[in-house]
Write an enzyme that holds these catalytic residues in place. Structure first.
Site, PDB file in Angstrom:
ATOM      1  N   ASP A  48       1.214  -1.084  -0.073  1.00 24.16           N
ATOM      2  CA  ASP A  48      -0.267  -0.057   0.375  1.00 24.16           C
ATOM      3  C   ASP A  48       0.800   1.389  -0.186  1.00 24.16           C
ATOM      4  O   ASP A  48       1.611   1.443   0.717  1.00 24.16           O
ATOM      5  CB  ASP A  48      -0.781   0.087   1.416  1.00 24.16           C
ATOM      6  N   HIS A  49       1.380   2.212  -1.392  1.00 29.26           N
ATOM      7  CA  HIS A  49       1.710   2.857  -1.156  1.00 29.26           C
ATOM      8  C   HIS A  49       1.927   3.881   0.135  1.00 29.26           C
ATOM      9  O   HIS A  49       2.273   5.045   0.118  1.00 29.26           O
ATOM     10  CB  HIS A  49       2.488   2.982  -2.732  1.00 29.26           C
ATOM     11  N   HIS A  95      -5.915   2.801   1.559  1.00 25.68           N
ATOM     12  CA  HIS A  95      -5.410   4.049   1.672  1.00 25.68           C
ATOM     13  C   HIS A  95      -5.752   4.572   2.579  1.00 25.68           C
ATOM     14  O   HIS A  95      -5.278   4.706   3.605  1.00 25.68           O
ATOM     15  CB  HIS A  95      -4.769   4.555   0.625  1.00 25.68           C
TER      16      HIS A  95
END
Lengths: 512, 322
Positions: free
Chosen positions: A201-202, A264
């Site tokens: 999950d950047h 996110h």
């Protein structure tokens, strides 16, 4: 009993005070090596790590895709990508030549067993020549529907285990609902243990999201206020000013709720609201994040209607230019019911947060691009300075994630001069200007973490399932509803219904 | 030039500067400070180059900087000037500013300097003393100046007698002071490259075979060579050999069947293992890069302290041979 002779020798040249952390040798295998993510993010991030001498001497990359290419052709393509997409890293010919020597390519169809046999031979040759220590990181930069077949192919060719460690990195979406997420995990676990699966999950790789942990648990003064006694409510905003930018067909299947909130923003919320972990070890931090996600109250259909707002942008004129509505975007159906905006009121059922609303919103084509968390504290119990209404202004703590990363605290101060007139002032800490050092990109951080074996910033199966459990009731209601879209003009702060949702509790959205 | 400076007056001037700055524009200024940085430099030290280095350090290590310029012999003189170092972060409306104080002092007035510096320190934050003047290490006032510092940073490369400078650093360190030598700091990337090489288990297993630690160095890099040799020798438990008169700094570890070398070639560090070379970018270290690393470490540095102990002995030995 462990004998001294069986212990691995330690590196006598280590200097942890001054050196970057130790990175083991390994080979990174990228499935989908001709895709956009590889070109725009993965290769530039890996090259930057090489440029900064962050990678071990025994390092190699194998790209995999259907297109027949030689190693040299692949190297040339990747050189072009690095040149085009490395925003702040020069292409140093000497560093690139070293880096490129460790780039290899295997062409093949993901459904074809021969691909995996060829890959196994290639890995064996690389391990012998490049001293990668038998360590392999498989990065799946492909369609999610290919995750399970690739994992099975790796397993069938005997690459799921080896002389060193094996890890599998997968990109979101991790399923499209709870059942599909569980099914995907089961399929990956046929070959890889959960500890070997790294769900990226950047958002969690962003420096300022990590800084939330430093802010909360590195300082003693904030944590005593971090609870229902002092916090009135929390607003989490992930706003984008752009539209779907040619991804209309994909986005139509996902929508803002699945694309942003399920992963996110719920992860950001978990970072904000989690209990202090006993240590900064991956298991400990992820346990606390997971506990928090499981404490979010799932909604009944009736509650969904009151506490969740769906939106879709319509056409508008922004700054003298016409902006199309979502339904006018290429690849989007003219009667699309996809949400490009979602706002949800969550409640966390634990002692710390009981009764505190967490308002989470995200959207495309909103007024500006901003991601932030605003924590609004309760007002002073007695307003003794309330001559002009300023005394009502509550204290705010704002954690800005992008674009101007930093922390601001808003409080009241006496205006200079006679009389006791108060005005709100803001005390700002700006991450970028207080520390001028270049921040690594999220992919640099996360790739390095995966190579080192630090899963702190990666999402675990139970976390994925917990967030789907929270989002699924909303999905179910929205799927059965017919919305009167579009309900907000491009360039605005979203539909009026989202404002009404907060107004019912006496709150208003910030305009960041 | 005046013969006195008043810390109270300097502090008042600083306060006035902030007030004036705050009145300009509607976005205001942000004051940032994480330490007091005292820089002691000769008047002849290029002011614009030094100014650029300090300005570059400020975004990462915002500080109240006190630049002390040593004017040398002559009558007793002490003078000050107060100004701000501001920058506008890219894409933002608000300036970030740090305070700077410049004090010019003759040798005759040097004894008065500590009493001026003491009230100018920012409370509760570390004081870093960066001694750019090679002469200061020979002046008796250095002890009193050291007394106000949390950490002292020298560069033995520029010292008139580098061996003696290392001996003094070791003595200061032995008394519990935090010290740093930029000649050592220049070696961090070298040392890290070597350490990363031995992350490879095959190479690590062969490290015990190493019989010879050899450091070749050109004139002017003697202290870096002593440090490099001492560090490698400490790590391997082997006595090092030092070879002066080389064209560039070079470290060689070798046994009968295994050899590793590190050498600088232009802007690159070339690592060679059993004849096979690879290179990494290694630009010449600037004062900014070296200080940036040292300002980030305000605590004991056990690897450096252990290395300094042996390097000082190697320096004495080399000097007596020379």
């Amino acid at each position: 009993m462990l004998s001294l002779s069986s212990m691995a020798p330690t590196n006598p040249f280590e200097d942890p005070l001054r050196f970057e952390r130790q990175v083991p040798p390994c080979v990174v295998v990228i499935f989908g090596a001709n895709g956009d993510l590889t070109k725009r993010k993965l290769l530039p991030a890996l090259y930057r790590l090489a440029y900064d001498r962050r990678l071990a001497a025994g390092f190699a990359i194998v790209g995999i895709s259907r297109t027949p290419l030689s190693d040299d052709q692949f190297r040339e393509k990747m050189r072009e990508s690095v040149q085009q997409f490395s925003e702040d890293t020069p292409l140093d010919p000497a560093v690139w030549n070293d880096f490129a020597r460790a780039l290899y390519y295997v062409a093949g169809d993901i459904a074809d067993a021969a691909l995996y046999r060829n890959l196994a031979s290639k890995l064996a040759a690389i391990e012998a020549g490049a001293h990668t220590g038998g360590n392999a990181l498989f990065y799946l930069s492909t369609q999610p529907s290919q995750y399970a077949p690739i994992a099975r192919g790796i397993g069938a060719a005997g690459m799921g285990k080896g002389n060193g460690w094996r890890r599998l990195v997968v990109e979101k979406p991790f399923g499209h609902d709870l059942a599909s997420a569980q099914k995907l995990s089961d399929e990956l676990h046929e070959v890889f243990d959960e500890a070997e699966v790294y769900r990226i999950d950047h958002y969690l790789g962003k420096e300022t999201v990590q800084n939330i942990l430093a802010f909360r648990f590195g300082n003693g003064i904030f944590e005593p206020l971090w609870n229902r006694r002092y916090v009135n409510h929390v607003q989490i905003t992930g706003a984008e000013s752009i539209g779907v930018e040619g991804r209309g067909a994909y986005y139509q299947e996902a929508g803002a709720l699945d694309d942003m909130i399920q992963n996110h923003l719920l992860q950001v919320m978990a970072t904000i609201a989690m209990e202090p972990s006993a240590s900064f070890r991956a298991t400990s931090v992820r346990d606390e994040r997971s506990k928090l996600l499981r404490s979010i109250r799932p909604m009944t259909p009736g509650e969904v209607r009151k506490n969740a707002v769906s939106g879709q942008y319509g056409p508008a004129r922004i700054g003298g230019k016409d902006a199309p509505g979502f339904r006018q975007e290429p690849g989007v159906a003219p009667d699309s019911q996809t949400n490009t905006y979602a706002a949800v009121t969550f409640f966390v059922d634990n002692w710390r947060w009981a009764g505190v609303p967490f308002y989470v919103r995200t959207g495309k084509r909103l007024a500006k691009r901003v991601t932030e968390i605003a924590i609004q504290f309760n007002s002073a119990p007695l307003h003794i300075f309330n001559q002009d209404g300023a005394g009502d202004s509550p204290n705010l703590l704002i954690l800005r994630i992008q674009p101007e990363e930093g922390i601001s605290i808003k409080f009241l101060s006496k205006r200079p001069g006679s009389g006791m007139t108060l005005r709100p002032v803001s005390m700002d800490f700006n991450y970028g200007s207080s520390f001028g050092e270049r921040s690594p990109s999220a992919y640099e951080t996360l790739l390095l973490d995966a190579i080192v074996g630090d899963a702190t910033l990666y999402t675990r199966q139970d976390m994925v399932e917990a967030s789907w459990s929270v989002v699924e009731p909303i999905q179910n209601v929205w799927r059965e509803s017919r919305f009167d879209f579009p309900n907000y003009p491009a360039g605005s702060w979203g539909p009026a219904a989202a404002d009404e949702m907060l107004a019912r509790r006496g709150h208003v959205w910030r305009k960041p | 030039m005046s013969a006195t400076v008043s810390p109270d007056r300097i502090l008042k001037q600083l306060a006035d500067l902030w007030t004036a700055e705050g009145r300009q524009g509607d976005a205001g200024v942000l004051r940032a400070c994480s330490m007091t940085l005292v820089v002691i430099a000769e008047v002849s030290d290029d002011p614009s180059a030094l100014g650029e280095t300090l300005a570059a350090l400020m975004p990462e290590h915002p500080a109240r900087t006190i630049l002390v310029r040593l004017s040398g012999d002559g009558e007793r003189a002490l003078a000050e000037r107060v100004y701000q170092q501001c920058w506008m972060p890219f894409g933002q409306r608000r300036q970030i500013c740090c305070e700077q104080i410049e004090i010019t002092v003759s040798d005759a007035a040097l004894a008065d300097l500590p009493s001026v510096l003491l009230p100018l320190q920012v409370p509760d934050l570390p004081v870093i003393l960066w001694c750019r003047s090679a002469r200061l290490t020979d002046l008796p006032e250095r002890r009193e100046l050291a007394g106000i510092a949390t950490k002292m940073v020298f560069d033995s490369t520029n010292a008139p007698n580098p061996a003696q400078a290392l001996g003094r650093l070791r003595d200061a360190c032995g008394k519990g002071l935090l010290v740093a030598d930029l000649a050592w700091t220049t070696l961090t990337r070298w040392r890290e490259s070597l350490a990363r090489l031995f992350d490879n288990r095959d190479y690590l297993a062969r490290l015990a075979e190493v019989q010879s630690v050899r450091v070749a160095f050109p004139s002017g890099l003697a202290s870096a060579a002593w440090y490099l040799a001492a560090w490698a020798a400490n790590a391997l438990g082997r006595a090092p050999s030092l070879v002066p008169g080389a064209s560039a700094l070079r470290l060689e570890l070798s046994s009968q069947g295994f050899s590793v070398s590190l050498a600088r070639e232009d802007d690159r560090l070339v690592t060679t293992v059993d004849g096979k070379s690879s290179c990494a970018s290694l630009p010449a270290p600037t004062g900014y890069l070296l200080m940036r690393e040292e300002l980030a470490i305000v605590r004991r540095d056990p690897v450096f302290e252990r290395t300094l102990e042996l390097a000082a002995r190697l320096a004495v030995h080399s000097s007596s041979e020379g």
